[in-house]
Design a protein around this motif. Structure first.
Motif, mmCIF file in Angstrom:
data_model
loop_
_atom_site.group_PDB
_atom_site.id
_atom_site.type_symbol
_atom_site.label_atom_id
_atom_site.label_comp_id
_atom_site.label_asym_id
_atom_site.label_seq_id
_atom_site.Cartn_x
_atom_site.Cartn_y
_atom_site.Cartn_z
ATOM 1 N N GLY A 172 0.811 -1.221 0.000
ATOM 2 C CA GLY A 172 0.000 0.000 0.000
ATOM 3 C C GLY A 172 0.837 1.261 0.000
ATOM 4 O O GLY A 172 2.008 1.243 0.390
ATOM 5 N N CYS A 173 0.233 2.340 -0.480
ATOM 6 C CA CYS A 173 0.920 3.637 -0.476
ATOM 7 C C CYS A 173 -0.129 4.745 -0.451
ATOM 8 O O CYS A 173 -1.048 4.737 -1.261
ATOM 9 C CB CYS A 173 1.800 3.781 -1.706
ATOM 10 N N PRO A 174 0.018 5.700 0.479
ATOM 11 C CA PRO A 174 -0.986 6.760 0.574
ATOM 12 C C PRO A 174 -0.823 7.862 -0.479
ATOM 13 O O PRO A 174 -1.710 8.699 -0.634
ATOM 14 C CB PRO A 174 -0.730 7.342 1.977
ATOM 15 N N LEU A 175 0.271 7.878 -1.231
ATOM 16 C CA LEU A 175 0.559 9.080 -2.034
ATOM 17 C C LEU A 175 -0.227 9.165 -3.344
ATOM 18 O O LEU A 175 -0.470 10.254 -3.853
ATOM 19 C CB LEU A 175 2.066 9.192 -2.294
ATOM 20 N N ASN A 176 -0.610 8.041 -3.900
ATOM 21 C CA ASN A 176 -1.479 8.011 -5.077
ATOM 22 C C ASN A 176 -1.011 8.909 -6.219
ATOM 23 O O ASN A 176 -1.797 9.723 -6.748
ATOM 24 C CB ASN A 176 -2.921 8.395 -4.655
ATOM 25 N N CYS A 177 0.223 8.787 -6.624
ATOM 26 C CA CYS A 177 0.744 9.567 -7.754
ATOM 27 C C CYS A 177 -0.084 9.238 -8.999
ATOM 28 O O CYS A 177 -0.563 8.108 -9.146
ATOM 29 C CB CYS A 177 2.209 9.228 -8.000
ATOM 30 N N THR A 178 -0.198 10.193 -9.912
ATOM 31 C CA THR A 178 -1.154 10.039 -11.019
ATOM 32 C C THR A 178 -0.836 8.837 -11.919
ATOM 33 O O THR A 178 -1.724 8.244 -12.498
ATOM 34 C CB THR A 178 -1.146 11.282 -11.922
ATOM 35 N N PHE A 179 0.459 8.501 -12.051
ATOM 36 C CA PHE A 179 0.888 7.504 -13.033
ATOM 37 C C PHE A 179 0.990 6.087 -12.462
ATOM 38 O O PHE A 179 1.302 5.145 -13.183
ATOM 39 C CB PHE A 179 2.274 7.894 -13.582
ATOM 40 N N CYS A 180 0.763 5.933 -11.167
ATOM 41 C CA CYS A 180 1.113 4.684 -10.478
ATOM 42 C C CYS A 180 -0.146 3.905 -10.070
ATOM 43 O O CYS A 180 -1.137 4.498 -9.663
ATOM 44 C CB CYS A 180 1.947 5.041 -9.252
ATOM 45 N N SER A 181 -0.073 2.577 -10.169
ATOM 46 C CA SER A 181 -1.261 1.758 -9.865
ATOM 47 C C SER A 181 -1.291 1.256 -8.434
ATOM 48 O O SER A 181 -2.229 0.554 -8.059
ATOM 49 C CB SER A 181 -1.337 0.538 -10.779
ATOM 50 N N VAL A 182 -0.255 1.567 -7.668
ATOM 51 C CA VAL A 182 -0.136 0.911 -6.363
ATOM 52 C C VAL A 182 -1.286 1.279 -5.419
ATOM 53 O O VAL A 182 -1.877 0.401 -4.784
ATOM 54 C CB VAL A 182 1.237 1.220 -5.729
ATOM 55 N N THR A 183 -1.620 2.559 -5.325
ATOM 56 C CA THR A 183 -2.686 2.950 -4.392
ATOM 57 C C THR A 183 -4.015 2.313 -4.825
ATOM 58 O O THR A 183 -4.774 1.808 -3.990
ATOM 59 C CB THR A 183 -2.795 4.484 -4.301
ATOM 60 N N ALA A 184 -4.270 2.305 -6.157
ATOM 61 C CA ALA A 184 -5.525 1.717 -6.648
ATOM 62 C C ALA A 184 -5.573 0.216 -6.353
ATOM 63 O O ALA A 184 -6.626 -0.330 -6.044
ATOM 64 C CB ALA A 184 -5.664 1.963 -8.139
ATOM 65 N N ASP A 214 8.789 -3.914 -1.746
ATOM 66 C CA ASP A 214 7.891 -2.880 -1.220
ATOM 67 C C ASP A 214 7.968 -1.613 -2.069
ATOM 68 O O ASP A 214 9.049 -1.231 -2.516
ATOM 69 C CB ASP A 214 8.296 -2.478 0.207
ATOM 70 N N ASP A 215 6.838 -0.950 -2.216
ATOM 71 C CA ASP A 215 6.860 0.286 -3.000
ATOM 72 C C ASP A 215 7.536 1.407 -2.241
ATOM 73 O O ASP A 215 8.099 2.317 -2.834
ATOM 74 C CB ASP A 215 5.437 0.657 -3.390
ATOM 75 N N ASN A 216 7.441 1.361 -0.933
ATOM 76 C CA ASN A 216 8.144 2.348 -0.121
ATOM 77 C C ASN A 216 8.448 1.711 1.237
ATOM 78 O O ASN A 216 7.606 1.711 2.130
ATOM 79 C CB ASN A 216 7.293 3.607 0.046
ATOM 80 N N ALA A 248 12.289 3.461 -1.994
ATOM 81 C CA ALA A 248 11.881 4.345 -0.893
ATOM 82 C C ALA A 248 11.632 5.737 -1.435
ATOM 83 O O ALA A 248 12.070 6.064 -2.555
ATOM 84 C CB ALA A 248 12.965 4.395 0.170
ATOM 85 N N THR A 249 10.941 6.534 -0.657
ATOM 86 C CA THR A 249 10.806 7.947 -1.016
ATOM 87 C C THR A 249 12.032 8.683 -0.479
ATOM 88 O O THR A 249 12.775 8.166 0.357
ATOM 89 C CB THR A 249 9.498 8.535 -0.426
ATOM 90 N N ILE A 250 12.196 9.909 -0.926
ATOM 91 C CA ILE A 250 13.424 10.657 -0.640
ATOM 92 C C ILE A 250 13.597 10.972 0.859
ATOM 93 O O ILE A 250 14.723 11.208 1.313
ATOM 94 C CB ILE A 250 13.472 11.949 -1.513
ATOM 95 N N GLY A 286 1.370 14.656 -9.192
ATOM 96 C CA GLY A 286 0.773 14.411 -7.867
ATOM 97 C C GLY A 286 1.805 13.972 -6.855
ATOM 98 O O GLY A 286 1.468 13.357 -5.839
ATOM 99 N N LYS A 287 3.094 14.261 -7.118
ATOM 100 C CA LYS A 287 4.130 13.843 -6.171
ATOM 101 C C LYS A 287 4.649 15.058 -5.394
ATOM 102 O O LYS A 287 5.859 15.347 -5.373
ATOM 103 C CB LYS A 287 5.260 13.113 -6.891
ATOM 104 N N LYS A 288 3.700 15.739 -4.750
ATOM 105 C CA LYS A 288 4.050 16.931 -3.968
ATOM 106 C C LYS A 288 5.020 16.567 -2.849
ATOM 107 O O LYS A 288 5.778 17.387 -2.373
ATOM 108 C CB LYS A 288 2.779 17.535 -3.336
#
Ligand code: B12
Ligand code: SF4
Length: 458
Positions: A172-184, A214-216, A248-250, A286-288
């Protein structure tokens, strides 16, 4: 009862082309989904996991199975249907699951006997039971699994032929970037497996090198990071002697204790999505998250590298703000950030993502002869109408980006800096040569792609 679990290949994916670039041997990863399914399968089933990335099996010469389970990313869907058709002609029931089956349910239902959407843990034993009684349903939905119930994967079933083992510790990932299917697909809630299970599973992996899928791995919130620290402590204490890489994220760079524990636990590299050199690009995707705290990316990369952890950075080409020259700009920016490897990908509307909905509504999905065109949804071909770049133009940007970042002089500079800082120069060299070797493979693939689509040089 004989069960075949199959990972179909996509011959357009360069990393499986070991003959064309031998360095790719180090980048063929294990299909963890099938090892998870095997772990969920009761002992009365005799299981074979067949990964076509290691070579296409001669299915005709093999004993007839009682059931076939196929996994597929979208880019593997075509081949999945060919394999399914082969077994269905023999009268063997075929079940398909995974991300593509979940996002393109109707298409998949037409081509297999039964579809499993979502995560399999809660439903696979039922599917097998129904198959045993000849009463497979057309559709099952696993939804989101209870993460504490994810069993240990059957790593012993795919023990040879890979440079890396694979393991998953969170979903799972809460960030839901526009191009990524992980959150969906895996949900917005960050779910983690019990640490004791992860350590036990790590023990059962034979390879010295492991991909943590893991995605992150570290999450986004303080409690996620506290859990990551606990995990790293447990892995270090278990003295596994494994080297692993993760995504991981930055914000991985922001906590010295986290970095030090990760290094002690065997972390040798991390993939980080930088996505765009421009703040407007990050907003568009969407990667604020990457913009928080007015981040200095170069300093962040350095902090990670000081712990002898390599950094692979990923960027996307083809955003609405991207104009001619973006390829070179990404190569320059990635070099400025000081990443050890750069992975540049074409912006690709994957089914189920916010980007897909947006591009579909704007009639910008160019390669839409499905299912055949799915083979190009590898992120290594342009498949949409890009705002300021033609198809040929965006391909030239990609070639310029990789040519620039992986020029021999830049590779040498990076390796010298790795040597100087005693930061795994050999692994870094293999990574760089693998990417460099794939430029040639990619150019051949682009030429064929353009020939097929009648695209001329601009
Ligand atoms: C590891 C990984 C890789 C590895 C692949 C290793 C391998 N051989 O499988 C590598 C690095 C090679 C890779 C490559 C690519 N990847 Co990738 N990858 C992942 C990642 C991070 C984890 C996958 C994983 O192992 N998950 C753990 C397992 C346990 O979960 P799972 O696969 O979802 O399986 C569960 C269910 O789906 C279901 N299930 C799956 N298969 C089946 C089959 C049956 C019969 C049943 C019943 C159930 C079932 O049950 C499992 C247990 O619950 C995912 C993101 C993610 N969170 O899934 C992206 C992801 C799958 N990749 C993605 C993409 C786009 C790619 C690439 C096309 C592009 C790229 N450069 O990244 C390439 C193409 C590869 C190809 N061959 O065509 C997308 C796919 C989207 C889509 N619609 O296809 C994802 C979702 C990431 C994203 N940003 O959206 N990837
Ligand atoms: S790209 Fe990474 S951060 Fe963004 S939604 Fe996907 S997994 Fe989360």
């Amino acid at each position: 009862m004989r069960l075949y679990l199959i990972n179909p290949s996509n011959s357009l994916v360069s990393i499986v082309k070991i003959k064309e670039s031998r360095w790719n041997r180090y980048r063929v990863w294990k299909p963890l989904s099938l090892m998870v399914l095997a772990g969920l399968t009761p002992p009365e089933w005799e299981i074979s996991i067949l990964d076509e990335n290691l070579g296409t099996p001669d299915y005709r010469a093999m004993p007839r199975p009682d059931l076939v389970g196929i996994t597929a990313f979208t880019s593997q869907a075509n081949r999945a249907y060919e394999v399914a058709a082969h077994f269905r002609r023999l009268g063997v029931p075929v079940v398909m699951g995974g991300i593509h089956a979940t996002m393109c349910l109707d298409e998949v239902m037409e081509r297999v006997d039964s579809v499993v959407t979502g995560e399999a843990e809660g439903i696979w034993p039922q599917v097998l039971e129904d198959a045993r009684h000849g009463s497979l349903k057309r559709r099952y939905d696993g939804g989101l699994a209870e993460i504490n119930d994810v069993p240990l994967s059957s790593h012993d079933l795919l023990a040879t032929g890979y440079a890396f083992g694979a393991i998953q510790t969170t979903r799972g990932c809460p960030l839901n970037c526009t191009f990524c299917s992980v959150t969906a697909f895996n949900g917005a809630q960050y779910r983690h497996r019990p640490i004791a299970d992860v350590v036990r599973e790590f023990h059962s992996i034979r390879e010295k090198h492991v991909l943590v899928v893991d995605d992150n791995l570290i999450g986004t919130r303080p409690e996620h990071m506290a859990r990551a620290k606990e995990l790293f402590r447990a892995i270090a204490q278990a003295n596994l002697r494994k080297q692993w890489v993760a995504q991981a994220t930055i914000n991985f760079a922001d906590d010295e204790e986290l970095l030090s524990l990760a290094a002690k636990a065997g972390c040798s590299g991390v993939f980080i999505g930088f996505e765009s050199p421009a703040p407007e690009g990050l907003l568009e995707l969407g990667k604020k998250f990457n913009l928080l705290k007015g981040r200095d990316f170069r300093a962040s990369v350095r902090r990670i590298q000081r712990h002898k952890i390599l950094v692979a950075g990923s960027f996307i080409i083809g955003l609405d703000i991207d104009e001619p020259g973006i390829g070179k700009r990404i190569a320059e920016v990635a070099s400025q950030y000081g990443v050890d490897n750069l992975s540049a990908l074409f912006l690709t509307p994957l089914p189920g993502t916010r980007l897909w909905d947006q591009m579909k509504s704007e009639d910008r999905i160019l390669l839409d002869a499905f299912p055949e065109d799915w083979q190009y949804y590898t992120l290594t071909f342009p498949v949409a109408r890009y705002k300021h770049l033609s198809l040929d133009g965006i391909i030239q940007e990609m070639i310029s980006c990789n040519g620039n970042f992986y020029s021999m002089s830049r590779i040498l500079r990076r390796i010298c800096s790795n040597l100087w800082q005693r930061r795994k120069p050999l692994i870094s060299l293999v990574g760089n040569l693998s990417y460099r070797g794939n430029i040639r493979v990619a150019c051949k693939a682009y030429a064929e792609f353009k020939r097929q689509r009648g695209i001329r040089h601009d």
